[in-house]
Motif scaffolding. Sequence first.
Motif, PDB file in Angstrom:
ATOM      1  N   ASP A  78       8.283  10.793  10.750  1.00 13.16           N
ATOM      2  CA  ASP A  78       7.333  10.640   9.806  1.00 13.16           C
ATOM      3  C   ASP A  78       6.666   9.206   9.656  1.00 13.16           C
ATOM      4  N   ARG A  80       4.039   8.188   8.153  1.00 11.37           N
ATOM      5  CA  ARG A  80       3.588   7.724   6.553  1.00 11.37           C
ATOM      6  C   ARG A  80       4.765   6.558   6.127  1.00 11.37           C
ATOM      7  N   ARG A  81       5.735   6.559   6.650  1.00 11.39           N
ATOM      8  CA  ARG A  81       6.926   5.601   6.307  1.00 11.39           C
ATOM      9  C   ARG A  81       6.671   4.128   6.954  1.00 11.39           C
ATOM     10  N   TYR A 129      -4.823   6.338   7.798  1.00  8.08           N
ATOM     11  CA  TYR A 129      -5.344   8.060   7.345  1.00  8.08           C
ATOM     12  C   TYR A 129      -4.201   8.717   8.108  1.00  8.08           C
ATOM     13  N   TYR A 130      -4.006   9.931   7.782  1.00  9.71           N
ATOM     14  CA  TYR A 130      -2.948  10.574   8.354  1.00  9.71           C
ATOM     15  C   TYR A 130      -3.408  11.919   8.582  1.00  9.71           C
ATOM     16  N   ASP A 139       2.324  14.552  11.445  1.00 13.38           N
ATOM     17  CA  ASP A 139       0.828  13.939  11.324  1.00 13.38           C
ATOM     18  C   ASP A 139       0.784  12.700  12.438  1.00 13.38           C
ATOM     19  N   LEU A 141      -1.044   8.789  12.768  1.00 13.72           N
ATOM     20  CA  LEU A 141      -1.290   7.596  11.979  1.00 13.72           C
ATOM     21  C   LEU A 141      -2.538   7.270  12.817  1.00 13.72           C
ATOM     22  N   THR A 259      -4.975   6.426   1.657  1.00 11.56           N
ATOM     23  CA  THR A 259      -3.596   6.736   2.156  1.00 11.56           C
ATOM     24  C   THR A 259      -3.241   8.081   2.382  1.00 11.56           C
ATOM     25  N   GLY A 260      -3.730   9.040   1.750  1.00 14.84           N
ATOM     26  CA  GLY A 260      -3.581  10.575   1.534  1.00 14.84           C
ATOM     27  C   GLY A 260      -4.272  11.148   2.883  1.00 14.84           C
ATOM     28  N   THR A 261      -4.140  12.572   3.123  1.00 14.70           N
ATOM     29  CA  THR A 261      -4.725  12.983   4.075  1.00 14.70           C
ATOM     30  C   THR A 261      -6.235  13.342   3.391  1.00 14.70           C
TER      31      THR A 261
END
Length: 262
Positions: A78, A80-81, A129-130, A139, A141, A259-261
């Motif tokens: 992940d 996003r972490r 962005y993801y 996803d 990065l 930061t969201g898709t």
Amino acid sequence: MRPHRTPAATRTAVCAVAALALLSGCGAAGGLKSAGDAPSAVEPKALWPELPPASSAPYDYGEGETAKIPGIRVTGGDVRRLDPVTVAQAGLKAKTDRDSGLDELPDGTVRQIKACRTATEDCPVLPPYYRDLTGDGRDELVLGIRMPDQQLAVRVYMPDGGGLTRIMSTYDAVISVELAGRDLIMRAPSVIPGYEYRTAWSWDDRQRAMLPTRDEILRTPEHRKAPRPKRTPTGASTPAPSADATAGPGTPTPSGSATGTP
């Protein structure tokens, strides 16, 4: 290829069924009609066939170049972490699988990235962005790094075996960067007025990297053409912009909005 012709007996049976179901004749409007013969295919014509094919590329544009990012672990795959600044700083120490030299950042930008923790206002790393760009269900990065002369470095990182691999790195003086499906699209100005470059980067399974799969020069969309300046009457004052005016290029974007898709 000529249209397929239905045998006469079959056409008669079809008409009878259609007449019972729709109470209309077989020649009713809306039936299939032939569009005529399809144009013949024209074989490509090779020019100067006596020339020997090139065996190597004259320039290295950095396409297909990848790098393992040292010291970064991706828990559960992940991304996003991950902290984007930490990724950008670790990327300064990464060794590419091919040294094109195009992955290097200017010295001033490198100093700014290293000082991101203390000089946050000057940090060139943009909000991340993801998007799943590789099609593996996870996803990637996408990071942007501001550079001098209004240029932007764009980098894509993929979770890979518990670590992180950079699968795309390029830079340009961009008009915009977009995510469309599994493509990353960059638009850049052209020296021809009214035109712009459009490059689509896509994941390539064989190379295990993002490649510029489509590179075009297109007319600039009407909504992005600069309006002609209006003449101000002599002696007229120019009104000040209102407080709720739309922010122009370069206005800081709140980190939470990116930061969201998309």
